[in-house]
Design a protein around this motif. Structure first.
Motif, PDB file in Angstrom:
ATOM      1  N   ASP A   1     -16.745  -1.289  -1.629  1.00 39.79           N
ATOM      2  CA  ASP A   1     -15.627  -0.381  -1.913  1.00 39.79           C
ATOM      3  C   ASP A   1     -16.111   0.986  -2.370  1.00 39.79           C
ATOM      4  OD1 ASP A   1     -13.925  -2.423  -1.251  1.00 39.79           O
ATOM      5  OD2 ASP A   1     -13.192  -2.758  -3.296  1.00 39.79           O
ATOM      6  N   ASP A   2     -17.104   1.001  -3.251  1.00 41.74           N
ATOM      7  CA  ASP A   2     -17.573   2.270  -3.790  1.00 41.74           C
ATOM      8  C   ASP A   2     -18.156   3.167  -2.698  1.00 41.74           C
ATOM      9  OD1 ASP A   2     -17.830   3.884  -6.145  1.00 41.74           O
ATOM     10  OD2 ASP A   2     -20.011   3.605  -5.944  1.00 41.74           O
ATOM     11  N   GLU A   3     -18.938   2.564  -1.805  1.00 45.68           N
ATOM     12  CA  GLU A   3     -19.481   3.340  -0.682  1.00 45.68           C
ATOM     13  C   GLU A   3     -18.364   3.854   0.211  1.00 45.68           C
ATOM     14  OE1 GLU A   3     -22.863   0.174   0.175  1.00 45.68           O
ATOM     15  OE2 GLU A   3     -22.678   1.656   1.782  1.00 45.68           O
ATOM     16  N   ALA A   4     -17.390   2.976   0.490  1.00 41.98           N
ATOM     17  CA  ALA A   4     -16.277   3.378   1.359  1.00 41.98           C
ATOM     18  C   ALA A   4     -15.486   4.521   0.735  1.00 41.98           C
ATOM     19  CB  ALA A   4     -15.376   2.180   1.637  1.00 41.98           C
ATOM     20  N   ILE A   5     -15.284   4.450  -0.572  1.00 38.76           N
ATOM     21  CA  ILE A   5     -14.543   5.519  -1.245  1.00 38.76           C
ATOM     22  C   ILE A   5     -15.332   6.824  -1.194  1.00 38.76           C
ATOM     23  CG2 ILE A   5     -13.712   6.280  -3.514  1.00 38.76           C
ATOM     24  CD1 ILE A   5     -13.086   3.237  -4.019  1.00 38.76           C
ATOM     25  N   GLU A   6     -16.609   6.735  -1.489  1.00 36.63           N
ATOM     26  CA  GLU A   6     -17.444   7.940  -1.468  1.00 36.63           C
ATOM     27  C   GLU A   6     -17.454   8.577  -0.079  1.00 36.63           C
ATOM     28  OE1 GLU A   6     -21.058   7.613  -3.606  1.00 36.63           O
ATOM     29  OE2 GLU A   6     -22.052   9.116  -2.350  1.00 36.63           O
ATOM     30  N   ARG A   7     -17.624   7.750   0.937  1.00 30.01           N
ATOM     31  CA  ARG A   7     -17.639   8.289   2.300  1.00 30.01           C
ATOM     32  C   ARG A   7     -16.261   8.815   2.702  1.00 30.01           C
ATOM     33  NH1 ARG A   7     -20.827   3.966   5.880  1.00 30.01           N
ATOM     34  NH2 ARG A   7     -19.747   5.172   7.483  1.00 30.01           N
TER      35      ARG A   7
ATOM     36  N   ALA B   1     -11.979   1.078   6.810  1.00 26.86           N
ATOM     37  CA  ALA B   1     -12.599  -0.168   6.334  1.00 26.86           C
ATOM     38  C   ALA B   1     -11.863  -0.677   5.089  1.00 26.86           C
ATOM     39  CB  ALA B   1     -14.076   0.054   6.033  1.00 26.86           C
ATOM     40  N   LEU B   2     -11.489   0.226   4.200  1.00 25.30           N
ATOM     41  CA  LEU B   2     -10.715  -0.179   3.009  1.00 25.30           C
ATOM     42  C   LEU B   2      -9.340  -0.703   3.413  1.00 25.30           C
ATOM     43  CD1 LEU B   2     -11.548   2.746   0.548  1.00 25.30           C
ATOM     44  CD2 LEU B   2     -12.237   0.344   0.308  1.00 25.30           C
ATOM     45  N   VAL B   3      -8.723  -0.027   4.358  1.00 19.50           N
ATOM     46  CA  VAL B   3      -7.400  -0.461   4.826  1.00 19.50           C
ATOM     47  C   VAL B   3      -7.504  -1.855   5.439  1.00 19.50           C
ATOM     48  CG1 VAL B   3      -5.559  -0.007   6.494  1.00 19.50           C
ATOM     49  CG2 VAL B   3      -6.515   1.880   5.151  1.00 19.50           C
ATOM     50  N   ALA B   4      -8.514  -2.054   6.261  1.00 19.68           N
ATOM     51  CA  ALA B   4      -8.688  -3.369   6.894  1.00 19.68           C
ATOM     52  C   ALA B   4      -8.961  -4.444   5.842  1.00 19.68           C
ATOM     53  CB  ALA B   4      -9.833  -3.318   7.899  1.00 19.68           C
ATOM     54  N   ARG B   5      -9.739  -4.114   4.842  1.00 19.38           N
ATOM     55  CA  ARG B   5     -10.106  -5.075   3.804  1.00 19.38           C
ATOM     56  C   ARG B   5      -8.905  -5.486   2.951  1.00 19.38           C
ATOM     57  NH1 ARG B   5     -14.733  -2.625   0.985  1.00 19.38           N
ATOM     58  NH2 ARG B   5     -15.699  -3.230   2.937  1.00 19.38           N
ATOM     59  N   TYR B   6      -8.002  -4.558   2.661  1.00 19.21           N
ATOM     60  CA  TYR B   6      -6.931  -4.847   1.712  1.00 19.21           C
ATOM     61  C   TYR B   6      -5.530  -4.905   2.316  1.00 19.21           C
ATOM     62  CZ  TYR B   6     -10.470  -4.315  -1.839  1.00 19.21           C
ATOM     63  OH  TYR B   6     -11.592  -4.485  -2.604  1.00 19.21           O
ATOM     64  N   SER B   7      -5.389  -4.752   3.601  1.00 22.26           N
ATOM     65  CA  SER B   7      -4.055  -4.755   4.219  1.00 22.26           C
ATOM     66  C   SER B   7      -3.298  -6.057   3.992  1.00 22.26           C
ATOM     67  CB  SER B   7      -4.145  -4.498   5.721  1.00 22.26           C
ATOM     68  OG  SER B   7      -4.359  -3.148   5.965  1.00 22.26           O
ATOM     69  N   ALA B   8      -3.945  -7.167   4.221  1.00 29.51           N
ATOM     70  CA  ALA B   8      -3.244  -8.451   4.080  1.00 29.51           C
ATOM     71  C   ALA B   8      -2.804  -8.673   2.632  1.00 29.51           C
ATOM     72  CB  ALA B   8      -4.139  -9.595   4.546  1.00 29.51           C
ATOM     73  N   LEU B   9      -3.674  -8.375   1.691  1.00 32.58           N
ATOM     74  CA  LEU B   9      -3.319  -8.531   0.277  1.00 32.58           C
ATOM     75  C   LEU B   9      -2.204  -7.565  -0.117  1.00 32.58           C
ATOM     76  CD1 LEU B   9      -3.839  -9.820  -2.488  1.00 32.58           C
ATOM     77  CD2 LEU B   9      -5.590  -8.065  -2.857  1.00 32.58           C
TER      78      LEU B   9
ATOM     79  N   GLU C   1       5.882  -3.863   5.468  1.00 31.90           N
ATOM     80  CA  GLU C   1       4.945  -3.080   6.288  1.00 31.90           C
ATOM     81  C   GLU C   1       5.087  -1.592   5.989  1.00 31.90           C
ATOM     82  OE1 GLU C   1       2.611  -4.523   8.142  1.00 31.90           O
ATOM     83  OE2 GLU C   1       1.765  -2.554   8.537  1.00 31.90           O
ATOM     84  N   ASP C   2       6.323  -1.114   5.866  1.00 30.84           N
ATOM     85  CA  ASP C   2       6.544   0.300   5.540  1.00 30.84           C
ATOM     86  C   ASP C   2       5.993   0.631   4.157  1.00 30.84           C
ATOM     87  OD1 ASP C   2       7.848   0.605   7.959  1.00 30.84           O
ATOM     88  OD2 ASP C   2       9.847   0.299   7.091  1.00 30.84           O
ATOM     89  N   VAL C   3       6.203  -0.277   3.213  1.00 24.84           N
ATOM     90  CA  VAL C   3       5.702  -0.065   1.850  1.00 24.84           C
ATOM     91  C   VAL C   3       4.183   0.028   1.861  1.00 24.84           C
ATOM     92  CG1 VAL C   3       5.406  -1.203  -0.396  1.00 24.84           C
ATOM     93  CG2 VAL C   3       7.666  -1.103   0.669  1.00 24.84           C
ATOM     94  N   VAL C   4       3.543  -0.859   2.590  1.00 25.55           N
ATOM     95  CA  VAL C   4       2.079  -0.882   2.633  1.00 25.55           C
ATOM     96  C   VAL C   4       1.543   0.400   3.283  1.00 25.55           C
ATOM     97  CG1 VAL C   4       0.085  -2.054   3.668  1.00 25.55           C
ATOM     98  CG2 VAL C   4       1.887  -3.374   2.551  1.00 25.55           C
ATOM     99  N   GLN C   5       2.158   0.813   4.357  1.00 24.00           N
ATOM    100  CA  GLN C   5       1.710   2.052   4.998  1.00 24.00           C
ATOM    101  C   GLN C   5       1.834   3.238   4.051  1.00 24.00           C
ATOM    102  OE1 GLN C   5       3.724   2.559   8.733  1.00 24.00           O
ATOM    103  NE2 GLN C   5       2.705   0.812   9.669  1.00 24.00           N
TER     104      GLN C   5
END
Length: 179
Positions: A3-9, A20-28, A43-47
């Motif tokens: 997560d930290d690398e993804a945020i920094e990038r 990558a963050l979106v893919a990792r946390y979309s289902a949750l 779905e609208d809320v998540v977007q």
């Protein structure tokens, strides 16, 4: 990439890192929105939550975990949605993680499990909002008390008391029949 690398990038302009963050946390995030009352509009809320998270990523405290921060945004967006509806939210709970699954070759067991699950979910839906939110975060989303407090923007003591009251109501309503 963690997560930290993804945020920094992402902060450096790498949209693939944010994807990558979106893919990792979309289902949750989707499960959180659904369980907190977004229903068909999850779905609208998540977007919207992911867009807001991206816009405010620079203000994210890097020494804190990303998941509770994101889920707090999802919870706030869900709250905004349900408040704007002007009526008590309808909760669409996703099953799966907490429900016991009967063997597919046991139709009687499957029917009993389905009935138990339905009664439990209906009892959760009838909980007062604060108790339902605490129970959903703690037991359906499997968040810690600290994460639940962060997601709901409540003190940890409020999470504990709301969870305790919610579980007590569930015990009164469904009793030992679900044990």
């Amino acid at each position: 990439m963690n997560d930290d690398e993804a945020i920094e990038r992402s902060l450096a302009g790498d949209l693939a890192a944010y994807e990558a963050l979106v893919a990792r946390y979309s289902a949750l995030a989707h499960r959180t929105a659904s369980m907190l009352g977004a229903g068909d509009e999850a779905e609208d809320v998540v977007q919207e939550a992911f867009v807001k998270a991206f816009r405010h990523l620079a203000s994210f405290r890097r020494d804190a975990p990303f998941r509770p921060w994101l889920l707090r945004i999802v919870a706030n967006e869900t709250h905004n949605l349900t408040r704007s509806r002007g009526r008590r939210s309808e909760l669409t709970l996703r099953l799966g993680a907490t429900a016991s699954v009967a063997a597919p070759d046991d139709p009687e067991g499957a029917a009993v499990a389905t009935d138990r699950r339905s009664r439990l979910l209906e009892a959760v839906r009838r909980l007062p909002d604060r108790e339902r939110q605490a129970v959903v975060c703690r037991y359906f989303l499997q968040l810690s008390e600290a994460e639940t407090a962060q997601v709901l923007d409540w003190p940890v003591g409020t999470v504990k008391s709301s969870t305790h009251r919610g579980l007590a109501r569930l015990r009164e309503e469904v009793g030992n029949e679900l044990a």
